[in-house]
Enzyme design. Structure first.
Site, PDB file in Angstrom:
ATOM      1  N   ASP A 200     -22.196 -34.920  11.176  1.00  0.00           N
ATOM      2  CA  ASP A 200     -21.211 -35.629  10.351  1.00  0.00           C
ATOM      3  C   ASP A 200     -20.564 -36.771  11.129  1.00  0.00           C
ATOM      4  O   ASP A 200     -20.424 -36.697  12.349  1.00  0.00           O
ATOM      5  CB  ASP A 200     -20.137 -34.621   9.897  1.00  0.00           C
ATOM      6  CG  ASP A 200     -19.346 -35.122   8.710  1.00  0.00           C
ATOM      7  OD1 ASP A 200     -19.698 -36.176   8.143  1.00  0.00           O
ATOM      8  OD2 ASP A 200     -18.349 -34.464   8.360  1.00  0.00           O
TER       9      ASP A 200
ATOM     10  N   LEU B 250     -40.640 -25.818  19.527  1.00  0.00           N
ATOM     11  CA  LEU B 250     -39.337 -25.890  18.850  1.00  0.00           C
ATOM     12  C   LEU B 250     -39.592 -25.891  17.352  1.00  0.00           C
ATOM     13  O   LEU B 250     -40.409 -26.678  16.862  1.00  0.00           O
ATOM     14  CB  LEU B 250     -38.593 -27.181  19.228  1.00  0.00           C
ATOM     15  CG  LEU B 250     -37.288 -27.439  18.461  1.00  0.00           C
ATOM     16  CD1 LEU B 250     -36.155 -26.552  18.980  1.00  0.00           C
ATOM     17  CD2 LEU B 250     -36.856 -28.900  18.556  1.00  0.00           C
TER      18      LEU B 250
ATOM     19  N   HIS C  40     -25.841 -44.569   9.807  1.00  0.00           N
ATOM     20  CA  HIS C  40     -26.978 -43.678   9.565  1.00  0.00           C
ATOM     21  C   HIS C  40     -28.149 -44.025  10.488  1.00  0.00           C
ATOM     22  O   HIS C  40     -28.870 -43.143  10.942  1.00  0.00           O
ATOM     23  CB  HIS C  40     -27.404 -43.744   8.092  1.00  0.00           C
ATOM     24  CG  HIS C  40     -26.395 -43.122   7.159  1.00  0.00           C
ATOM     25  ND1 HIS C  40     -25.791 -41.912   7.424  1.00  0.00           N
ATOM     26  CD2 HIS C  40     -25.872 -43.539   5.971  1.00  0.00           C
ATOM     27  CE1 HIS C  40     -24.942 -41.610   6.442  1.00  0.00           C
ATOM     28  NE2 HIS C  40     -24.978 -42.593   5.558  1.00  0.00           N
TER      29      HIS C  40
ATOM     30  N   ARG D  82     -20.484 -28.611  14.230  1.00  0.00           N
ATOM     31  CA  ARG D  82     -20.162 -29.677  13.289  1.00  0.00           C
ATOM     32  C   ARG D  82     -19.454 -30.790  14.043  1.00  0.00           C
ATOM     33  O   ARG D  82     -18.454 -30.562  14.719  1.00  0.00           O
ATOM     34  CB  ARG D  82     -19.270 -29.203  12.145  1.00  0.00           C
ATOM     35  CG  ARG D  82     -19.013 -30.341  11.156  1.00  0.00           C
ATOM     36  CD  ARG D  82     -18.358 -29.925   9.885  1.00  0.00           C
ATOM     37  NE  ARG D  82     -18.413 -31.039   8.930  1.00  0.00           N
ATOM     38  CZ  ARG D  82     -18.439 -30.903   7.626  1.00  0.00           C
ATOM     39  NH1 ARG D  82     -18.415 -29.719   7.092  1.00  0.00           N
ATOM     40  NH2 ARG D  82     -18.478 -31.964   6.830  1.00  0.00           N
TER      41      ARG D  82
END
Ligand code: FPP
Length: 251
Positions: free
Chosen positions: A29, A140, A46, A193
């Site tokens: 975020d 992974l 972004h 977060r």
């Protein structure tokens, strides 16, 4: 079924952590605020966020994390302005086109969590092809939560269970687990977060019941390898009790 690291699936060359989470989940975020703080358009946030994701995937491979789950697009993100929705869709398409070979070479297995039916057919194809192409990689597991919502996932699981004719007595936590998009994978050990928001926003609400949460004010584009290292060190300091007492966990 999740396969732990073996000789064929090398673990970290840089395994410097006493207690490394096997599965890390991240709510990436703050791209918009990162851009705004610099007088840049959200698109640039972004773009930088995507660039940062490459570094974090690399760091996870290097540290020996076995599963990374990223929240790339939620079922609620459709409410964003259409231009931004289109951008987020095109980012995933570009990332898959541009990075697939390298991810594959580095042993990354891509999995999709969420619903594909609302996604444009070309992108659906791209996602499915990437999952198929990388399905045997073991270094992974990268779960990409895209058009994902935790409540939607539970509703979907219940529907599938009813369709399969399961009786009430057969319903158990293990059964529900197996019907989740993450079926067969261990739960996240840690949920991170970024950007200072203190909520989970419908992310892995079933799977993260016992996860350790790590909230940082750092915006996603700035959450680099060092920030990840700090988060993992903090994880190592926590005592996970799973409902027990301290004495039971560490006699
Ligand atoms: C949150 O920032 C981020 C998202 C909604 C997802 C975007 C994630 C990336 C660009 C990374 C890579 C993406 C893919 C698809 C692989 P925000 O826009 O909510 O920031 P704000 O809260 O500061 O406005």
């Amino acid at each position: 079924m999740f396969v732990p690291a073996t000789k064929e699936t090398p673990v970290s060359s840089d395994n410097q952590f006493e207690n490394l989470p096997k599965h890390i989940a991240i709510i990436m975020d703050g791209n918009g605020r990162w851009a705004k703080a610099r007088g840049l358009p959200r698109t640039e946030g972004h773009r930088q966020g995507t660039e940062n994701l490459r570094q974090i995937i690399r760091a996870c491979v290097e540290f020996g994390v076995q599963i990374l789950t990223i929240y790339a697009f939620s079922t609620e993100n459709w409410r964003r302005p259409p231009m931004e929705v289109r951008l987020l869709m095109s980012i995933l398409q570009t990332v898959l086109k541009r990075e697939l070979k390298e991810l594959h070479t580095n042993g990354v297995q891509i999995r999709h969590l969420g619903k594909l039916d609302q996604v444009a057919p070309a992108l659906q194809r791209e996602i499915l092809d990437a999952c198929e192409y990388t399905k045997n990689n073991k270094r992974l597991i990268l779960n990409v939560a895209f058009n994902y919502g935790g409540r939607d996932e539970i509703v979907n699981a219940v529907r599938e269970i009813v369709r399969a004719g399961v009786t009430a007595e057969q319903v158990s936590e293990d059964l529900l687990n197996s019907y989740m998009y993450t079926g067969g994978l261990p739960d996240p050990d840690m949920v991170i977060r970024t950007s200072g928001e203190l909520r989970i926003s419908n992310f892995l609400i079933w799977q993260a019941a016992y996860a350790e949460y790590y909230f940082t004010p750092v915006y996603w584009p700035d959450f680099d390898k060092e920030e990840l290292r700090k988060a993992i060190v903090e994880y190592g300091r926590r005592t996970r009790r799973f409902g027990m007492t301290d004495e039971q966990v560490d006699p």
